[in-house]
Design a protein around this motif. Structure first.
Motif, mmCIF file in Angstrom:
data_model
loop_
_atom_site.group_PDB
_atom_site.id
_atom_site.type_symbol
_atom_site.label_atom_id
_atom_site.label_comp_id
_atom_site.label_asym_id
_atom_site.label_seq_id
_atom_site.Cartn_x
_atom_site.Cartn_y
_atom_site.Cartn_z
ATOM 1 N N ILE A 143 0.854 -1.212 0.091
ATOM 2 C CA ILE A 143 -0.221 0.113 0.034
ATOM 3 C C ILE A 143 0.780 1.463 -0.034
ATOM 4 N N GLY A 144 2.031 1.241 0.737
ATOM 5 C CA GLY A 144 2.872 2.486 0.751
ATOM 6 C C GLY A 144 3.587 2.710 -0.620
ATOM 7 N N TYR A 145 4.205 1.483 -0.993
ATOM 8 C CA TYR A 145 4.924 1.944 -2.228
ATOM 9 C C TYR A 145 3.964 2.113 -3.367
ATOM 10 N N ASP A 146 2.854 1.610 -3.399
ATOM 11 C CA ASP A 146 2.010 1.743 -4.636
ATOM 12 C C ASP A 146 1.321 3.267 -4.835
ATOM 13 N N SER A 147 1.013 3.539 -3.361
ATOM 14 C CA SER A 147 0.525 5.027 -3.079
ATOM 15 C C SER A 147 1.798 5.815 -3.789
ATOM 16 N N ILE A 148 2.871 5.584 -3.698
ATOM 17 C CA ILE A 148 3.988 6.418 -4.184
ATOM 18 C C ILE A 148 3.882 6.523 -5.805
ATOM 19 N N TYR A 149 3.691 5.083 -6.224
ATOM 20 C CA TYR A 149 3.545 5.122 -7.644
ATOM 21 C C TYR A 149 2.400 5.757 -8.258
ATOM 22 N N ALA A 150 1.320 5.855 -7.383
ATOM 23 C CA ALA A 150 0.129 6.248 -8.038
ATOM 24 C C ALA A 150 0.067 8.006 -8.000
#
Length: 300
Positions: free
Chosen positions: A193-200
């Motif tokens: 959730i953390g790294y994909d929020s960055i990606y988003a």
């Protein structure tokens, strides 16, 4: 923003050397972007190592790697089949083979089946228990492309999917899904959730325009704080998993390199330009740090 957006599909490296007819299919499976399968792969070796099987069952790690490559490819093909209309309206994804028309829907379906058959080769290497655990991932995988239409937290659903290798690896080594493996899995979900929020962060403007939901949009100005909270939760779950395996304070030090790296991501994060992509990609190295920590704990 077009000059700061990296297209999602780029024929480079080995993919650029393929025959022109094969290249769109390699791009459709994201073989040009190994970061995806690397992140899908890491929770599996973490579980194998923490369960104490990294040395005796080293070949399992290789099978998990192959499975991550082909099943991530299959997931990308399926995702693009579902999202082809939306992808055509987003700057970063409009060059994807289905969205651009380089690959037909029928050809994509055949390619999807071929990748799933390759995944079957990996599945039969597992014990019956672990194979059932692996097959159980198909339902959340199938639902994932629709999550961005119905919830502000599709990254949470991705966490369920992209962390599944932890369940498979643990059940193969330990013979069952015991508490440490489940706790490790919970931490992996928070990490994703953390790294994909960055990606988003890369797609915030386009997503807002066409009505796609994401955690980055939901958190708004508080993305950095949100990522910090999820990374902290991941570290707490991982610390609990390590404690359940080896209840010694010294064992928790194995998490220190990973904690420092995740803290750096949050502290140095810039929410525009190329930085979100750089920080996202750095999680490949973070995965190695976590593996080394699990290896030390699991084999000590």
């Amino acid at each position: 923003m077009s000059d700061t957006i990296v297209p999602d599909t780029q024929a480079r490296g080995l993919v650029a050397m393929l025959p022109s007819a094969a290249r769109p299919f390699a791009l459709l499976a994201r073989f040009d972007r190994p970061v995806g399968w690397v992140l899908l792969f890491w929770p599996g070796p973490w579980a194998v190592a923490l369960a104490g099987g990294a040395v005796e069952q080293w070949d399992l790690i290789l099978w998990l790697m192959l499975g991550s490559i082909v099943m991530r490819g299959a997931g990308c093909v399926y995702n693009d089949m579902v999202d082809r209309d939306l992808d055509a309206r987003v700057e970063r994804t409009r060059s994807r083979p289905l969205a651009s028309g380089a690959v037909s829907l029928k050809a994509a379906l055949v390619w999807l089946l071929a990748l799933c058959l390759a995944g079957l080769v990996v599945l039969v290497q597992l014990s019956p228990y672990a194979a059932v655990v692996a097959l159980a991932s198909l339902a959340p995988v199938a639902a994932y492309p629709f999550m961005k239409r119905i919830t502000w937290w599709p990254q949470a659903w991705l966490g369920l999917v992209f962390s599944w290798a932890a369940l498979v690896g643990w059940s193969e080594v330990a013979g069952m899904l015991s508490l440490p493996g489940l706790t490790l899995y919970a931490g992996c979900i928070c990490w994703v959730i953390g790294y994909d929020s960055i990606y988003a962060l890369q797609d915030k403007e386009d997503d807002a325009l066409i009505g796609i939901k994401s955690s980055a949009l939901r958190m708004g100005r508080h993305v950095r704080m949100g990522v910090a909270i999820f990374y902290a939760a991941a570290l707490l779950f991982w610390a609990a998993a390590i404690w359940q395996v080896r209840p010694q304070a010294l064992a928790l030090l194995a998490l220190l390199p990973m904690a420092v790296h995740l803290a750096w991501q949050v502290a140095a994060l810039k929410e525009d330009g190329m930085d979100p992509l750089y920080k996202f990609r750095s999680n490949q190295f973070a995965g190695l740090l976590m593996f080394l920590g699990c290896f030390v704990v699991g084999t000590a």
